[in-house]
Enzyme design. Structure first.
Site, PDB file in Angstrom:
ATOM      1  CG  LEU A 100      -1.998   1.046   1.330  1.00  0.00           C
ATOM      2  CD1 LEU A 100      -2.896   1.010   0.109  1.00  0.00           C
ATOM      3  CD2 LEU A 100      -2.815   0.840   2.595  1.00  0.00           C
ATOM      4  CG  ASP A 222      -8.517  -2.203  15.650  1.00  0.00           C
ATOM      5  OD1 ASP A 222      -8.956  -1.299  16.397  1.00  0.00           O
ATOM      6  OD2 ASP A 222      -7.336  -2.588  15.671  1.00  0.00           O
TER       7      ASP A 222
END
Length: 331
Positions: A100, A222
């Protein structure tokens, strides 16, 4: 830095065409970037986490399943995960995902999904979760235990959302808290009363959606502000609004919002757009209380991990909700 042979095999990579170097950081693992040249001469980049012991194996297996549950539903929302397993040198476990790229900006002519994070999250929360093997319909739970921080979360399949939340979240985190912080009779009494009385009265199947209950959806689990950003998935294409480090399960969509509220980073315009696509569950006038109930788990989890002042936040929520939904018993 050398790449472990188990990772090369898992990804079918040529060691002579592959390099690895430390990249980024994580509180629970070591991280690195893997770069390789494929047979068609194109470059491919991966992100790798490694960790030691059985805990790392459990964490990475859960994260692998979590990333792919999200990516399979909304591909532009998070990286795909390609492999997890144990390192050949015996030092621990690994996880390998899309790299990423969080740097730079979109160039001219680069077209991405064009979707906001709020729209992507609502898209994730709209369709029913996959039906697990052996069941005839979507059900609450997840194929693997997952970790929120370093807390291992049981995800046993359960038909009742209230039972899942009471047992696999509130009572489960109470056990961890007692292992890390010692026995606390008053906290145990509060959590047990919340699980037995407040939870079914606030999120029981007979309470939600006018008694019709809710259908489980995939949630990140989360999603605080530190687990979202903007980047290129796989290091290619346009910049996208993305999330990472998930702790997924098949849950009530509003469960996602508890930690989002606890730590902020998602403003009023975000929530307005989100709820325009994924409406609040009925009864709408109890929406804020449900979010507080889901926030409670994360106060208890942070108390179990870090101790300190998170207990007071948890106690405050439990007492507040018990006064409204706890029945006749005192708290």
């Amino acid at each position: 830095m050398e790449i472990d042979p188990a990772i090369l095999r898992a990804l079918s990579l040529d060691a002579a065409q592959t390099t690895i170097k430390s990249h980024g950081g994580s509180g629970f693992s070591s991280t690195a970037k893997i770069s390789t040249t494929l047979k068609d001469r194109t470059e491919k980049h991966f992100f790798m986490k490694t960790g030691r012991g059985k805990d790392a194996e459990i964490m990475f297996k859960g994260e692998h399943a979590s990333l792919n549950a999200i990516h399979n539903s909304v591909p532009s929302l998070c990286p795909a995960s390609f492999a997890e397993g144990t390192l050949e040198d015996g030092s621990g476990a690994f996880l390998v995902t899309d790299f990423l790229d969080m740097s730079g900006s979109s160039g001219a002519g680069e077209e991405g999904s064009g979707m906001s994070l709020a729209a992507k999250l609502a898209m994730l929360h709209t369709p029913p979760a996959p039906t697990p093997a052996g069941f005839g319909k979507p059900i609450f739970g997840f194929p693997e235990p997952t970790c929120c921080g370093d807390t291992e979360q049981p995800n046993d399949y359960t038909e009742s959302w209230a039972d899942f939340y009471a047992n696999n979240r509130l009572l489960a985190i109470l056990k961890k808290s007692e292992r890390t912080n010692g026995k606390d009779a008053s906290l145990r009494a509060l959590v047990e009363k919340t699980a037995a009385e407040t939870v079914p009265r606030l999120i029981g199947d007979d309470r939600l959606n006018n008694g019709e209950g809710i259908t489980p959806v995939v949630v990140h689990g989360d999603l605080w502000s530190g687990n979202k950003g903007r980047g290129r998935i796989g290091g290619q294409g346009a910049i996208e609004e993305v999330v990472f480090d998930p702790s997924a399960c098949y849950a009530h969509s509003e469960y996602e919002l508890g930690i989002m509220q606890m730590f902020g980073g998602f403003g009023g315009s975000f929530m307005k757009e989100y709820h325009s696509i994924c409406p609040k569950t009925e009864p709408v006038d109890e929406y804020e209380d449900r979010i507080r109930l889901y926030e409670l788990y994360h106060h208890l989890n942070h108390h179990a991990i870090f101790g300190g002042g998170y207990k007071s936040g948890a106690v405050s929520i439990m007492k507040e909700l018990h006064r409204k939904y706890g029945g006749k018993s005192e708290i």
